[in-house]
Scaffold this motif. Structure first.
Motif, PDB file in Angstrom:
ATOM      1  N   ALA A  92      -6.243  -7.091  -5.101  1.00 31.85           N
ATOM      2  CA  ALA A  92      -6.684  -8.164  -5.998  1.00 31.85           C
ATOM      3  C   ALA A  92      -5.614  -8.454  -7.052  1.00 31.85           C
ATOM      4  CB  ALA A  92      -8.000  -7.785  -6.668  1.00 31.85           C
ATOM      5  N   LEU A  93      -5.008  -7.413  -7.617  1.00 33.62           N
ATOM      6  CA  LEU A  93      -3.946  -7.606  -8.603  1.00 33.62           C
ATOM      7  C   LEU A  93      -2.764  -8.360  -8.007  1.00 33.62           C
ATOM      8  CD1 LEU A  93      -3.651  -4.228 -10.575  1.00 33.62           C
ATOM      9  CD2 LEU A  93      -4.263  -6.470 -11.505  1.00 33.62           C
ATOM     10  N   SER A  94      -2.441  -8.056  -6.755  1.00 39.83           N
ATOM     11  CA  SER A  94      -1.258  -8.658  -6.125  1.00 39.83           C
ATOM     12  C   SER A  94      -1.397 -10.156  -5.961  1.00 39.83           C
ATOM     13  CB  SER A  94      -1.005  -8.011  -4.763  1.00 39.83           C
ATOM     14  OG  SER A  94      -1.940  -8.465  -3.788  1.00 39.83           O
ATOM     15  N   ARG A  95      -2.618 -10.670  -6.030  1.00 41.35           N
ATOM     16  CA  ARG A  95      -2.839 -12.106  -5.823  1.00 41.35           C
ATOM     17  C   ARG A  95      -2.885 -12.896  -7.133  1.00 41.35           C
ATOM     18  NH1 ARG A  95      -6.440  -9.800  -1.856  1.00 41.35           N
ATOM     19  NH2 ARG A  95      -8.185  -9.934  -3.317  1.00 41.35           N
ATOM     20  N   ILE A  96      -2.704 -12.223  -8.247  1.00 40.76           N
ATOM     21  CA  ILE A  96      -2.871 -12.879  -9.542  1.00 40.76           C
ATOM     22  C   ILE A  96      -1.540 -13.403 -10.062  1.00 40.76           C
ATOM     23  CG2 ILE A  96      -3.484 -12.479 -11.967  1.00 40.76           C
ATOM     24  CD1 ILE A  96      -5.635 -10.532 -10.914  1.00 40.76           C
ATOM     25  N   SER A  97      -1.518 -14.656 -10.441  1.00 41.05           N
ATOM     26  CA  SER A  97      -0.319 -15.279 -10.985  1.00 41.05           C
ATOM     27  C   SER A  97       0.135 -14.549 -12.243  1.00 41.05           C
ATOM     28  CB  SER A  97      -0.612 -16.745 -11.311  1.00 41.05           C
ATOM     29  OG  SER A  97       0.460 -17.331 -11.994  1.00 41.05           O
ATOM     30  N   GLY A  98       1.441 -14.298 -12.332  1.00 40.52           N
ATOM     31  CA  GLY A  98       2.006 -13.619 -13.488  1.00 40.52           C
ATOM     32  C   GLY A  98       2.235 -12.139 -13.290  1.00 40.52           C
ATOM     33  N   VAL A  99       1.542 -11.532 -12.332  1.00 44.61           N
ATOM     34  CA  VAL A  99       1.772 -10.121 -12.009  1.00 44.61           C
ATOM     35  C   VAL A  99       3.052 -10.034 -11.184  1.00 44.61           C
ATOM     36  CG1 VAL A  99       0.920  -8.134 -10.719  1.00 44.61           C
ATOM     37  CG2 VAL A  99      -0.649  -9.466 -12.140  1.00 44.61           C
ATOM     38  N   THR A 100       3.982  -9.198 -11.614  1.00 47.70           N
ATOM     39  CA  THR A 100       5.250  -9.114 -10.898  1.00 47.70           C
ATOM     40  C   THR A 100       5.318  -7.930  -9.942  1.00 47.70           C
ATOM     41  OG1 THR A 100       6.142  -8.100 -12.916  1.00 47.70           O
ATOM     42  CG2 THR A 100       6.675 -10.393 -12.527  1.00 47.70           C
ATOM     43  N   LEU A 101       4.608  -6.843 -10.251  1.00 45.28           N
ATOM     44  CA  LEU A 101       4.591  -5.671  -9.383  1.00 45.28           C
ATOM     45  C   LEU A 101       3.197  -5.069  -9.421  1.00 45.28           C
ATOM     46  CD1 LEU A 101       7.857  -3.935 -10.693  1.00 45.28           C
ATOM     47  CD2 LEU A 101       7.672  -5.249  -8.584  1.00 45.28           C
ATOM     48  N   ALA A 102       2.744  -4.575  -8.280  1.00 42.82           N
ATOM     49  CA  ALA A 102       1.469  -3.855  -8.222  1.00 42.82           C
ATOM     50  C   ALA A 102       1.582  -2.789  -7.145  1.00 42.82           C
ATOM     51  CB  ALA A 102       0.309  -4.806  -7.913  1.00 42.82           C
ATOM     52  N   TYR A 103       1.222  -1.552  -7.503  1.00 44.47           N
ATOM     53  CA  TYR A 103       1.353  -0.473  -6.536  1.00 44.47           C
ATOM     54  C   TYR A 103       0.492   0.715  -6.925  1.00 44.47           C
ATOM     55  CZ  TYR A 103       5.026   0.227 -10.067  1.00 44.47           C
ATOM     56  OH  TYR A 103       5.711   0.308 -11.239  1.00 44.47           O
ATOM     57  N   ARG A 104       0.244   1.580  -5.949  1.00 47.37           N
ATOM     58  CA  ARG A 104      -0.517   2.816  -6.136  1.00 47.37           C
ATOM     59  C   ARG A 104       0.452   3.991  -6.130  1.00 47.37           C
ATOM     60  NH1 ARG A 104      -5.226   5.024  -1.951  1.00 47.37           N
ATOM     61  NH2 ARG A 104      -5.723   6.976  -3.062  1.00 47.37           N
ATOM     62  N   ARG A 105       0.226   4.921  -7.062  1.00 47.81           N
ATOM     63  CA  ARG A 105       1.052   6.122  -7.130  1.00 47.81           C
ATOM     64  C   ARG A 105       0.179   7.365  -7.199  1.00 47.81           C
ATOM     65  NH1 ARG A 105       6.395   5.388  -7.739  1.00 47.81           N
ATOM     66  NH2 ARG A 105       7.135   3.329  -8.412  1.00 47.81           N
ATOM     67  N   GLU A 106       0.811   8.501  -6.918  1.00 53.44           N
ATOM     68  CA  GLU A 106       0.129   9.776  -7.062  1.00 53.44           C
ATOM     69  C   GLU A 106      -0.244  10.008  -8.521  1.00 53.44           C
ATOM     70  OE1 GLU A 106       3.108  12.473  -5.744  1.00 53.44           O
ATOM     71  OE2 GLU A 106       2.457  12.441  -3.657  1.00 53.44           O
ATOM     72  N   ARG A 107      -1.346  10.704  -8.732  1.00 53.93           N
ATOM     73  CA  ARG A 107      -1.651  11.207 -10.059  1.00 53.93           C
ATOM     74  C   ARG A 107      -0.839  12.483 -10.304  1.00 53.93           C
ATOM     75  NH1 ARG A 107      -6.865   9.609  -8.070  1.00 53.93           N
ATOM     76  NH2 ARG A 107      -7.953   8.145  -9.465  1.00 53.93           N
ATOM     77  N   ALA A 108      -0.824  12.927 -11.565  1.00 53.33           N
ATOM     78  CA  ALA A 108      -0.151  14.178 -11.909  1.00 53.33           C
ATOM     79  C   ALA A 108      -0.953  14.864 -13.006  1.00 53.33           C
ATOM     80  CB  ALA A 108       1.277  13.920 -12.382  1.00 53.33           C
ATOM     81  N   GLU A 109      -0.692  16.133 -13.212  1.00 55.42           N
ATOM     82  CA  GLU A 109      -1.396  16.868 -14.255  1.00 55.42           C
ATOM     83  C   GLU A 109      -1.132  16.211 -15.609  1.00 55.42           C
ATOM     84  OE1 GLU A 109      -1.748  21.428 -16.060  1.00 55.42           O
ATOM     85  OE2 GLU A 109      -0.489  21.004 -14.300  1.00 55.42           O
ATOM     86  N   GLY A 110      -2.206  15.882 -16.299  1.00 56.00           N
ATOM     87  CA  GLY A 110      -2.067  15.200 -17.572  1.00 56.00           C
ATOM     88  C   GLY A 110      -1.860  13.704 -17.461  1.00 56.00           C
ATOM     89  N   TRP A 111      -1.912  13.196 -16.244  1.00 61.74           N
ATOM     90  CA  TRP A 111      -1.695  11.760 -15.997  1.00 61.74           C
ATOM     91  C   TRP A 111      -2.664  11.315 -14.893  1.00 61.74           C
ATOM     92  CZ3 TRP A 111       0.601   8.153 -18.720  1.00 61.74           C
ATOM     93  CH2 TRP A 111       0.868   6.918 -18.135  1.00 61.74           C
ATOM     94  N   PRO A 112      -3.845  10.790 -15.278  1.00 55.52           N
ATOM     95  CA  PRO A 112      -4.892  10.510 -14.284  1.00 55.52           C
ATOM     96  C   PRO A 112      -4.757   9.171 -13.578  1.00 55.52           C
ATOM     97  CG  PRO A 112      -5.697   9.989 -16.476  1.00 55.52           C
ATOM     98  CD  PRO A 112      -4.305  10.556 -16.652  1.00 55.52           C
ATOM     99  N   TYR A 113      -3.732   8.393 -13.902  1.00 50.17           N
ATOM    100  CA  TYR A 113      -3.672   7.005 -13.438  1.00 50.17           C
ATOM    101  C   TYR A 113      -3.057   6.894 -12.045  1.00 50.17           C
ATOM    102  CZ  TYR A 113      -4.536   6.554 -18.382  1.00 50.17           C
ATOM    103  OH  TYR A 113      -5.080   6.686 -19.635  1.00 50.17           O
ATOM    104  N   ASN A 114      -3.628   5.977 -11.256  1.00 42.58           N
ATOM    105  CA  ASN A 114      -3.137   5.815  -9.885  1.00 42.58           C
ATOM    106  C   ASN A 114      -2.851   4.371  -9.492  1.00 42.58           C
ATOM    107  OD1 ASN A 114      -5.845   5.101  -9.928  1.00 42.58           O
ATOM    108  ND2 ASN A 114      -6.332   6.031  -7.953  1.00 42.58           N
ATOM    109  N   LEU A 115      -3.187   3.392 -10.336  1.00 45.75           N
ATOM    110  CA  LEU A 115      -2.913   1.985 -10.039  1.00 45.75           C
ATOM    111  C   LEU A 115      -2.040   1.417 -11.150  1.00 45.75           C
ATOM    112  CD1 LEU A 115      -3.380  -0.563  -8.317  1.00 45.75           C
ATOM    113  CD2 LEU A 115      -5.456  -0.994  -9.662  1.00 45.75           C
ATOM    114  N   TYR A 116      -0.946   0.751 -10.754  1.00 41.89           N
ATOM    115  CA  TYR A 116       0.051   0.255 -11.691  1.00 41.89           C
ATOM    116  C   TYR A 116       0.210  -1.256 -11.537  1.00 41.89           C
ATOM    117  CZ  TYR A 116       1.605   5.119 -12.288  1.00 41.89           C
ATOM    118  OH  TYR A 116       1.664   6.462 -12.559  1.00 41.89           O
TER     119      TYR A 116
END
Length: 344
Positions: free
Chosen positions: A251-275
Motif C-alpha cells: 500500500a505504501l509503494s502506491r502512494i505518491s511522494g513515497v520514494t522508498l518502501a521496504y521490509r527489514r529484519e527487527r533487532a534487539e531494541g529495535w522493533p520496527y520492520n516496515l520502512y
C-alpha cells in the motif's frame, strides 16, 4: 542557487530511466534534445563535476547479487564526528547519515557477498567500540528512487519492485561496470564490450534482458538529491505484525511522494520492520507526504517513529559487484566533499 537549471532539466530529468540502449546513446539524446553529441557529453561531465549527477548507471534489485545491510549506531554526541569519519572511511559504506534519534548514525554497508558485509561490520564495531543494529532487507516494495526536478517531492508512484533474476556469475564483470557508471564517450557500450572481450550487441542484449527480468530496476542518470534541492528526507519506521506487513508495504509503494518502501529484519531494541522514505524540498513537504501516506495506507494505529536526516557524511554508489577499493584515512572521509551539513 542552481548554476545549470536548463542542463539539469534537459539531461537529468527525462533520462533517470529509459536511458538509450544503443551503440551511440548520447547521440540519441542529442537528437531528441536539439543538441550536439559533444554538448550532451560536456553537459553530463559538468553535472558530474558539480555533484548533481552521481553516474549514468544501473539500479540493481536487492536480490540481483552482492549484499547490503542497513546499520545504525547510538553514538555519544561528543564522538559523532569522529565515529562518522571512521565509518565513512570504509570503502564499502556508500551512505552515512546522522538522523534525529537515539540511534543517530545510519549507514549502508555493501559488499560482494554476505560474509564480506558481516566481516566489515565487525571491523567497524571493533574500530569504534560501538555495537550496531544490523537490519537486513527482507522485501523491497519500492526501491526505484527518482525525482522530478520540477516538483517538491516524488510526483507519482513508481513501478513496484518485483522478484528479480540474479546476475549470472559470467555476467558479474558487466554488472560491475554498470554499477560504476557509463564512460562519457560517444560509444560507451563499445568500450565496455572491448574491456570484457564481448561484442557490443551482446552487452546491449544482456542489459535489456536485466531490465526485462527485473534484475535492474532502471538504467539512467543517478542523481544526488541534496545537490538538486531535495535537501530534506525522513525515514518513517513502523512496527507491523508479520502477517500484515506485506499488505501495508504494498500500500505504501502506491502512494505518491513515497520514494522508498521496504521490509527489514527487527533487532534487539529495535522493533520496527516496515520502512518508508520520503525526500522533498523542505521538511514541511516531507511531513505532508508522511501524514498522507500514514492515512491512505491505514497505518495510523501502529507504533511508528519519524527519523529526519540532519547531516550527510557520505553518499556514493554501492560496491556489490566491484572489488572494494583501498580504505581511505578517517580524516579524508571528513573532507568538505564528503561531510555535508544538510537542511535541518
Amino acid at each position: 542557487m542552481d548554476p545549470h537549471p536548463d542542463l539539469r532539466l534537459t539531461l537529468l530529468n527525462p533520462w533517470q530511466r529509459g536511458f538509450p540502449l544503443e551503440r551511440e546513446p548520447f547521440a540519441h539524446i542529442a537528437s531528441i534534445q536539439g543538441l550536439t553529441t559533444d554538448e550532451v557529453l560536456a553537459g553530463y561531465a559538468r553535472l558530474q563535476s558539480d555533484g548533481a549527477l552521481s553516474r549514468i548507471g544501473g539500479v540493481f534489485a536487492g536480490n540481483a547479487g552482492g549484499a547490503a545491510l542497513l546499520a545504525a549506531m547510538a553514538v555519544p554526541p561528543e564522538r559523532l564526528d569522529a565515529v562518522a569519519a571512521v565509518v565513512s572511511s570504509h570503502p564499502g559504506v556508500n551512505h552515512n547519515y546522522q538522523r534525529e534519534h537515539h540511534f543517530n548514525l545510519w549507514f549502508v554497508m555493501t559488499g560482494q557477498d554476505d560474509a564480506a558485509v558481516r566481516a566489515a561490520m565487525r571491523s567497524l564495531e571493533e574500530a569504534t567500540g560501538l555495537p550496531a543494529l544490523q537490519l537486513r532487507m527482507q522485501r523491497a516494495y519500492r526501491i526505484d528512487l527518482g525525482f522530478d526536478l520540477r516538483g517538491s517531492t516524488a510526483p507519482a508512484p513508481m513501478a513496484a519492485a518485483r522478484e528479480a533474476t540474479p546476475v549470472l556469475d559470467a555476467d558479474r564483470p558487466l554488472a560491475a561496470l554498470l554499477e560504476d557508471g557509463l564512460p562519457l564517450v560517444p560509444r560507451p557500450y563499445d568500450a565496455w564490450a572491448q574491456a570484457l572481450g564481448r561484442t557490443p550487441e551482446s552487452v546491449l542484449h544482456t542489459l535489456q534482458q536485466w531490465l526485462d527480468q527485473g534484475t535492474v530496476r532502471r538504467i539512467g542518470a543517478i542523481v544526488r538529491h541534496h545537490e538538486l534541492g531535495f535537501d530534506a528526507n525522513a525515514m518513517t519506521v513502523f512496527n507491523i505484525p508479520d502477517a500484515q506487513v506485506d499488505a501495508f508495504g504494498e500500500a505504501l509503494s502506491r502512494i505518491s511522494g513515497v520514494t522508498l518502501a521496504y521490509r527489514r529484519e527487527r533487532a534487539e531494541g529495535w522493533p520496527y520492520n516496515l520502512y518508508c522514505m520520503v525526500h522533498g524540498r523542505g521538511r514541511a513537504a516531507v511531513r505532508d507526504v508522511i501524514a498522507r501516506a500514514i492515512a491512505e495506507a491505514g497505518l495510523g494505529g501502529f507504533p511508528h517513529e519519524v527519523l529526519f536526516s540532519c547531516r550527510r557524511f557520505k553518499q556514493t554508489g554501492p560496491w556489490r559487484f566491484r572489488a572494494l577499493p583501498t580504505a581511505t584515512a578517517p580524516d579524508a572521509a571528513a573532507t568538505p566533499e564528503v561531510l555535508d551539513a544538510v537542511a535541518g
